[in-house]
Write a protein that holds these residues in place. Structure first.
Motif, mmCIF file in Angstrom:
data_model
loop_
_atom_site.group_PDB
_atom_site.id
_atom_site.type_symbol
_atom_site.label_atom_id
_atom_site.label_comp_id
_atom_site.label_asym_id
_atom_site.label_seq_id
_atom_site.Cartn_x
_atom_site.Cartn_y
_atom_site.Cartn_z
ATOM 1 N N PRO A 1 0.863 -1.198 0.000
ATOM 2 C CA PRO A 1 0.000 0.000 0.000
ATOM 3 C C PRO A 1 0.891 1.237 0.000
ATOM 4 O O PRO A 1 1.896 1.261 0.720
ATOM 5 N N VAL A 2 0.555 2.214 -0.814
ATOM 6 C CA VAL A 2 1.374 3.425 -0.894
ATOM 7 C C VAL A 2 0.593 4.627 -0.362
ATOM 8 O O VAL A 2 -0.646 4.583 -0.364
ATOM 9 N N PRO A 3 1.282 5.685 0.103
ATOM 10 C CA PRO A 3 2.727 5.867 0.099
ATOM 11 C C PRO A 3 3.397 4.911 1.083
ATOM 12 O O PRO A 3 2.801 4.528 2.081
ATOM 13 N N ALA A 4 4.666 4.567 0.753
ATOM 14 C CA ALA A 4 5.356 3.571 1.561
ATOM 15 C C ALA A 4 6.827 3.924 1.708
ATOM 16 O O ALA A 4 7.365 4.741 0.957
ATOM 17 N N PHE A 5 7.452 3.251 2.661
ATOM 18 C CA PHE A 5 8.888 3.381 2.905
ATOM 19 C C PHE A 5 9.623 2.812 1.680
ATOM 20 O O PHE A 5 9.430 1.634 1.324
ATOM 21 N N ASP A 6 10.459 3.635 1.020
ATOM 22 C CA ASP A 6 11.071 3.254 -0.262
ATOM 23 C C ASP A 6 11.805 1.908 -0.251
ATOM 24 O O ASP A 6 11.741 1.175 -1.248
ATOM 25 N N THR B 1 2.437 0.324 10.082
ATOM 26 C CA THR B 1 1.548 1.051 10.989
ATOM 27 C C THR B 1 2.270 1.449 12.261
ATOM 28 O O THR B 1 2.853 0.564 12.894
ATOM 29 N N PRO B 2 2.310 2.746 12.621
ATOM 30 C CA PRO B 2 1.881 3.895 11.829
ATOM 31 C C PRO B 2 2.724 4.008 10.555
ATOM 32 O O PRO B 2 3.898 3.675 10.563
ATOM 33 N N ASN B 3 2.040 4.506 9.518
ATOM 34 C CA ASN B 3 2.673 4.588 8.203
ATOM 35 C C ASN B 3 3.678 5.748 8.115
ATOM 36 O O ASN B 3 3.426 6.835 8.611
ATOM 37 N N ASN B 4 4.807 5.457 7.497
ATOM 38 C CA ASN B 4 5.739 6.503 7.080
ATOM 39 C C ASN B 4 5.493 6.705 5.587
ATOM 40 O O ASN B 4 5.659 5.751 4.834
ATOM 41 N N PRO B 5 5.029 7.840 5.125
ATOM 42 C CA PRO B 5 5.126 9.173 5.724
ATOM 43 C C PRO B 5 3.828 9.769 6.290
ATOM 44 O O PRO B 5 3.839 10.948 6.646
ATOM 45 N N THR B 6 2.720 9.017 6.364
ATOM 46 C CA THR B 6 1.460 9.714 6.700
ATOM 47 C C THR B 6 1.171 9.757 8.195
ATOM 48 O O THR B 6 0.364 10.571 8.644
ATOM 49 N N ARG C 1 7.662 15.142 -4.517
ATOM 50 C CA ARG C 1 7.928 14.528 -5.828
ATOM 51 C C ARG C 1 7.198 13.211 -6.033
ATOM 52 O O ARG C 1 7.009 12.751 -7.139
ATOM 53 N N ASP C 2 6.779 12.578 -4.927
ATOM 54 C CA ASP C 2 6.006 11.342 -5.025
ATOM 55 C C ASP C 2 4.553 11.755 -5.325
ATOM 56 O O ASP C 2 3.947 12.504 -4.561
ATOM 57 N N PRO C 3 3.991 11.307 -6.484
ATOM 58 C CA PRO C 3 2.647 11.771 -6.849
ATOM 59 C C PRO C 3 1.591 11.462 -5.782
ATOM 60 O O PRO C 3 0.603 12.181 -5.655
ATOM 61 N N ILE C 4 1.811 10.409 -5.004
ATOM 62 C CA ILE C 4 0.830 10.066 -3.961
ATOM 63 C C ILE C 4 0.834 11.112 -2.840
ATOM 64 O O ILE C 4 -0.181 11.347 -2.195
ATOM 65 N N THR C 5 2.003 11.725 -2.607
ATOM 66 C CA THR C 5 2.082 12.756 -1.559
ATOM 67 C C THR C 5 2.446 14.108 -2.192
ATOM 68 O O THR C 5 3.210 14.883 -1.615
#
Ligand code: PLP
Length: 341
Positions: A95-100, A144-149, A311-315
């Motif tokens: 699931p995105v956004p996600a830790f690269d 969880t908790p998600n990085n970066p949200t 730069r990440d379109p999701i964020t």
């Protein structure tokens, strides 16, 4: 020139990598100073470190695999689970956004990443993840908790994914769990296809030591243990980790600072008309829109380093700011306010 590792942003406040901005416990420094020349000359003995970590997590020592940062655990998980799987077309759901590094690990073993976008407001896309599960699914990376949200996945949703994909191993990456409170560890004994990832880099302030762990049923861990270098940790790191766990006051004190820092960041965003997400971790994702890269640069010029996620379109349009010591947060807020006048 491309050289190894992250390049330092230079002097100033490091609010870009979700580190502990207060530093580690003084007990860690004392324990490191007490190491002798012969301690350093000998290969490390992990036993007491594994026992200390297992005791802290309330699990049996056989359920623990210490790793060189959780980063190593992420890679070993992919190598052990996917690299040895000879069936063609292995898929890994993220699931995105996600830790690269999830993607780096999946790509390293030639598997196919399947990305699932978030719900509006960055909620966990349970239906999307369940729909993405296929007979080829071998790994699912949940955070969880998600990085970066900073958003969490509730226990029922974690269980639903784990139960829907018995052919896969589900990682529950709890790198920031100490700031959130609720861990999946209590539920882990019910599942042989789930694994929890933890790190001492964040709440415990040991990012420079590189120490984390994977926790799972011993049979689940076995293929991952088999590919992990036997002496993957150094003696300073395991000494530091054990000392950190003896300082019972460190974590609650730091968690309280983080909580207050987040509260101040939320109010500053509200004052400035910036959208933000309430976070269960030690950082806050702020939506700055098209100005995001300019804001990141203007803050850096004032010695405040934050993470540009735009730069990440999701964020798109987002900036991630570490919330640590309150005095550091106040300095960051003052710099942000200066930019917005
Ligand atoms: C979600 C997540 N998982 C894992 C890690 C890796 O942590 P470590 O420093 O233990 O390698 C991080 C570090 O930023 C992270 O954000």
């Amino acid at each position: 020139m491309k050289i190894q590792g992250f390049s330092s942003p230079g002097p100033g406040l490091r609010l870009h990598l979700n580190e502990n901005t207060s530093g580690c416990s003084p007990k860690v420094l004392d324990a490191i100073r007490a190491l002798t020349a012969t301690d350093i000359a000998a290969y490390p003995d992990y036993r007491s470190a594994v026992l200390a970590c297992a005791d802290y997590l309330h699990v049996d020592p056989e359920w623990v695999l210490l790793t060189n940062g959780l980063d190593e655990g992420l890679l070993m998980l992919a190598v052990g689970r996917l690299g040895r799987d000879k069936s063609a077309g292995a898929e890994a759901i993220v699931p995105v956004p996600a830790f690269d590094p999830y993607f780096a690990a999946i790509n390293a073993v030639g598997a196919t990443p399947i990305q699932v976008p978030p719900l509006d407001g960055f909620g966990f896309p349970l239906r999307g993840v369940l729909n993405a599960v296929s007979p080829q699914t071998r790994l699912i990376y949940l955070n969880t908790p998600n990085n970066p949200t900073g958003q969490t996945i509730d226990i029922d949703a974690l269980r639903a994914v784990i139960e829907a994909a018995p052919q896969a191993l589900v990682l529950v990456d709890e790198a920031y769990v100490e700031f959130a409170g609720t861990s999946f560890l209590d539920h882990l004994p019910r599942y042989t296809n789930a694994i929890v990832g933890r790190t001492f880099s964040k709440a415990y302030g040991l990012a420079g030591m590189r120490i984390g762990c994977l926790v799972a049923h011993p049979d689940t861990l076995e293929p991952i243990r088999a590919v992990t270098p036997v002496l993957n940790l150094n003696v300073v790191a395991i000494t530091a980790m054990q000392a950190a766990l003896t300082d019972r006051e460190f974590l609650p004190r730091y968690a309280a600072e983080v909580h207050e820092s987040k509260r101040r960041l939320y109010s500053a965003c509200a004052r400035l008309g910036l959208e933000y997400l309430e976070s269960s971790a030690n950082f806050v994702l702020v939506r700055a829109g098209a100005r995001a890269p300019g804001i990141v640069n203007a803050l850096a010029a004032r010695g405040v380093h934050v993470r540009d996620r735009s730069r990440d379109p999701i964020t798109a349009g987002c900036v991630r700011i570490t919330a640590g010591v309150v005095a550091h947060t106040d300095a960051a807020i003052a710099a942000i306010e200066e930019i917005f006048v």
